[in-house]
Scaffold this motif. Structure first.
Motif, short mmCIF file in Angstrom:
data_model
loop_
_atom_site.label_atom_id
_atom_site.label_comp_id
_atom_site.label_asym_id
_atom_site.label_seq_id
_atom_site.Cartn_x
_atom_site.Cartn_y
_atom_site.Cartn_z
N ILE A 282 0.77 -1.25 0.02
CA ILE A 282 -0.10 0.15 -0.07
C ILE A 282 0.95 1.07 -0.07
N LEU A 283 0.63 2.02 -0.88
CA LEU A 283 1.60 3.39 -1.09
C LEU A 283 0.62 4.48 -0.52
N LEU A 284 1.25 5.22 0.66
CA LEU A 284 0.76 6.36 1.36
C LEU A 284 1.98 7.33 1.61
N LEU A 285 2.89 7.39 0.61
CA LEU A 285 4.04 8.45 0.61
C LEU A 285 3.38 9.72 -0.04
N PRO A 286 4.16 10.69 0.24
CA PRO A 286 4.06 12.02 -0.04
C PRO A 286 4.73 12.04 -1.54
N ASP A 287 4.30 13.16 -2.53
CA ASP A 287 4.76 13.21 -3.59
C ASP A 287 5.98 14.33 -3.43
N THR A 288 7.27 13.94 -3.48
CA THR A 288 8.48 14.52 -3.34
C THR A 288 9.24 14.24 -4.41
N PRO A 289 10.58 14.94 -4.83
CA PRO A 289 11.72 14.30 -5.88
C PRO A 289 12.18 12.98 -5.12
N ALA A 290 12.21 12.82 -3.90
CA ALA A 290 12.87 11.85 -3.07
C ALA A 290 12.03 10.54 -3.18
N THR A 291 10.45 10.64 -3.23
CA THR A 291 9.69 9.27 -3.75
C THR A 291 9.16 9.14 -4.99
N GLU A 292 9.52 9.81 -5.89
CA GLU A 292 9.15 9.52 -7.15
C GLU A 292 9.63 8.33 -7.60
N ASN A 293 8.79 7.37 -8.28
CA ASN A 293 9.08 6.11 -9.00
C ASN A 293 9.74 5.33 -7.64
N THR A 294 9.09 5.51 -6.30
CA THR A 294 9.56 4.61 -5.46
C THR A 294 9.28 2.81 -5.86
N LEU A 295 8.10 2.70 -6.52
CA LEU A 295 8.08 1.47 -7.00
C LEU A 295 8.46 1.66 -8.78
N ASN A 296 9.48 1.02 -8.86
CA ASN A 296 10.18 1.10 -10.28
C ASN A 296 10.58 -0.43 -10.85
N ALA A 297 11.13 -0.62 -11.77
CA ALA A 297 11.53 -1.78 -12.20
C ALA A 297 12.48 -2.65 -11.10
N GLU A 298 13.27 -1.89 -10.56
CA GLU A 298 14.11 -2.80 -9.48
C GLU A 298 13.54 -3.04 -8.26
N THR A 299 12.55 -2.12 -7.66
CA THR A 299 11.84 -2.59 -6.51
C THR A 299 10.69 -3.15 -6.84
N LEU A 300 10.03 -3.47 -7.85
CA LEU A 300 8.88 -4.35 -8.09
C LEU A 300 9.73 -5.71 -8.14
N ALA A 301 10.71 -5.90 -8.49
CA ALA A 301 11.34 -7.15 -8.62
C ALA A 301 11.73 -7.74 -7.27
N MET A 302 11.75 -6.75 -6.10
CA MET A 302 11.83 -7.17 -4.94
C MET A 302 10.66 -7.91 -4.13
N LEU A 303 9.62 -7.62 -4.86
CA LEU A 303 8.37 -8.30 -4.26
C LEU A 303 8.21 -9.85 -4.53
N PRO A 304 7.90 -10.48 -3.63
CA PRO A 304 7.40 -11.92 -4.12
C PRO A 304 6.49 -11.95 -5.33
N LYS A 305 6.71 -12.94 -5.96
CA LYS A 305 6.06 -12.86 -7.38
C LYS A 305 4.37 -13.10 -7.05
N GLY A 306 3.70 -12.37 -7.89
CA GLY A 306 2.44 -12.36 -7.54
C GLY A 306 1.81 -11.47 -6.62
N ALA A 307 2.48 -10.63 -6.10
CA ALA A 307 2.41 -9.67 -5.18
C ALA A 307 1.06 -8.55 -5.61
N ARG A 308 0.53 -7.86 -4.90
CA ARG A 308 -0.62 -6.99 -5.30
C ARG A 308 -0.19 -5.57 -4.96
N ILE A 309 -0.71 -4.48 -5.53
CA ILE A 309 -0.30 -3.04 -5.25
C ILE A 309 -1.69 -2.57 -4.94
N ILE A 310 -1.51 -1.63 -3.98
CA ILE A 310 -2.75 -0.59 -3.94
C ILE A 310 -2.28 0.83 -3.56
N ASN A 311 -2.72 1.83 -4.39
CA ASN A 311 -1.93 3.34 -4.38
C ASN A 311 -3.21 4.20 -4.17
#
Length: 310
Positions: A193-222
Motif C-alpha cells: 500500500i502506497l501512502l507516501l507524499p509526492d516529493t523528488p525523493a519518493t518519485e518512482n518508489t516502485l520501479n523496475a528494481e523495487t517491483l522485482a524485490m516483491l514476491p512474485k504475484g504480489a498486489r499493489i494498492i496506491n
C-alpha cells in the motif's frame, strides 16, 4: 486584536465552510473575522486550496500562516513565500476515509473477492483464504494516513510492516527506513500500500528494481500519489506476472486519459481519486485550532517542513 481570515478555497465550498469555521472559532474563543474577500494587506491567515482564487501571495504583506485544505502540498510549497508558515490538512475525517478505503481493498485482495465477482462459470472450487495472521502487508509511508491504515490492518490480525524516510516506532507494526529497510519491507510483502507524499525523493518508489524485490504475484494498492509508481515498469511487471494485480486511485495525469492502458488492463482496477477527501466538518476543527494557536503564539499543527516537501 481581531485576526482577519481569508477563505481562498473553491467558491462552491464557501457556503459549507463558512458556518462551520465560524462556529469552531467561536467555540475556541478566537477573535477572528472570516470572509471570502479581503484587501490582501489586511489578511492574517489564508485558508487555501490551489483550486481557489489566490495564486500570488506577494500582496499579502502581513500574512501569519497559510492553512491548506489539502493533505498533499507539493503544488502549494513552491508558491507560498519562504518564511510564511504553511500547514497541511490532516483531520480525523481524512484519516478515517483513507483507512476505510485501504482496509476495504486489502480485504478484497486477501479474500480473493475479484474471482467470485467475475463469476466462476459453474466451477465449484471451495478454496478458503488464509487467515489475516498469515498474510503479509506492507505500508509505504507512515505519516498520519499511513499509520492509521497500518494500525487498522494490524488490528484485523495482518502481519503489517511499514517503511518511511524517517524511523518510526508504532506498536504492532514492524517499521523500516533507509534503502535496506525498503528492500526488507518489500521482500515479504504480498500486498503493498502506497501512502507516501509526492516529493523528488519518493518519485518512482516502485520501479523496475523495487517491483522485482516483491514476491512474485504480489498486489499493489496506491491511494497516495500517482508519481510514486513508474507506470511503464508496473505495466511490464503486470505483463510478466511479477505483479498479479494493481488497484490505483491516483495518477500522474488526472482525470486518467481514456486511452491509458490502465483502463483496459485485466489486472488493474482504476478508481477515480476517491480513496479519501477533506471533510468540511473535521477540516474546520483543524483550521480553527491552528488559527487559535497562531494567535496564542503556540506551535501550529501539521506544519510543513520545506526541506522534506511535506
Amino acid at each position: 486584536m481581531t485576526a482577519n481570515v481569508l477563505f481562498a478555497g473553491r467558491a462552491d465550498a464557501w457556503p459549507a465552510y463558512e458556518p462551520l469555521l465560524k462556529a469552531e472559532l467561536s467555540r475556541l474563543g478566537t477573535d477572528a473575522d472570516l470572509r471570502n474577500e479581503f484587501a490582501p494587506e489586511d489578511v492574517d491567515y489564508i485558508v487555501f486550496a490551489p483550486s481557489g482564487p489566490v495564486s500570488d501571495f506577494a500582496p499579502f504583506t502581513r500574512l501569519k500562516a497559510v492553512l491548506s485544505l489539502w493533505a498533499g502540498v507539493e503544488k502549494i510549497v513552491p508558491v507560498v513565500p519562504v518564511g510564511v508558515p504553511l500547514t497541511r490538512m490532516v483531520d480525523s475525517g481524512l484519516a478515517q476515509g483513507m483507512t476505510e478505503w485501504v482496509v476495504g481493498h486489502t480485504l478484497r485482495y486477501h479474500l480473493g473477492m475479484d474471482a467470485h465477482l467475475r463469476g466462476q462459470n459453474g466451477i465449484w472450487e471451495p478454496q478458503a483464504p488464509p487467515l489475516a495472521k498469515d498474510r503479509r502487508v506492507t505500508v509505504l509511508g507512515l505519516g498520519a494516513l499511513g499509520t492509521a491504515s497500518a494500525q487498522a490492518l494490524a488490528t484485523l490480525g495482518f502481519q503489517v510492516s511499514g517503511w518511511s524516510r524517517s524511523q518510526k516506532e508504532i506498536e504492532g507494526i514492524t517499521c523500516h527506513t533507509g534503502p535496506e529497510g525498503l528492500k526488507a519491507a518489500l521482500a515479504q510483502a504480498e500486498i503493498v500500500i502506497l501512502l507516501l507524499p509526492d516529493t523528488p525523493a519518493t518519485e518512482n518508489t516502485l520501479n523496475a528494481e523495487t517491483l522485482a524485490m516483491l514476491p512474485k504475484g504480489a498486489r499493489i494498492i496506491n491511494p497516495g500519489r500517482g508519481p510514486l509508481i513508474d507506470d511503464s515498469a508496473l505495466l511490464a511487471a503486470l505483463g510478466s506476472g511479477q505483479i498479479a494485480h494493481a488497484t490505483l486511485d491516483v495518477f500522474r495525469v488526472e482525470p486518467l486519459p481514456p486511452e491509458h492502458p490502465y483502463w483496459a488492463h485485466p489486472n488493474v482496477t482504476v478508481t477515480p481519486h476517491i480513496a479519501s477527501e477533506t471533510r468540511e466538518s473535521t477540516a474546520a476543527e483543524v483550521i480553527a485550532e491552528n488559527i487559535r494557536r497562531g494567535e496564542a503564539g503556540e506551535p501550529l499543527l501539521h506544519l510543513v517542513d520545506r526541506s522534506f516537501g511535506y
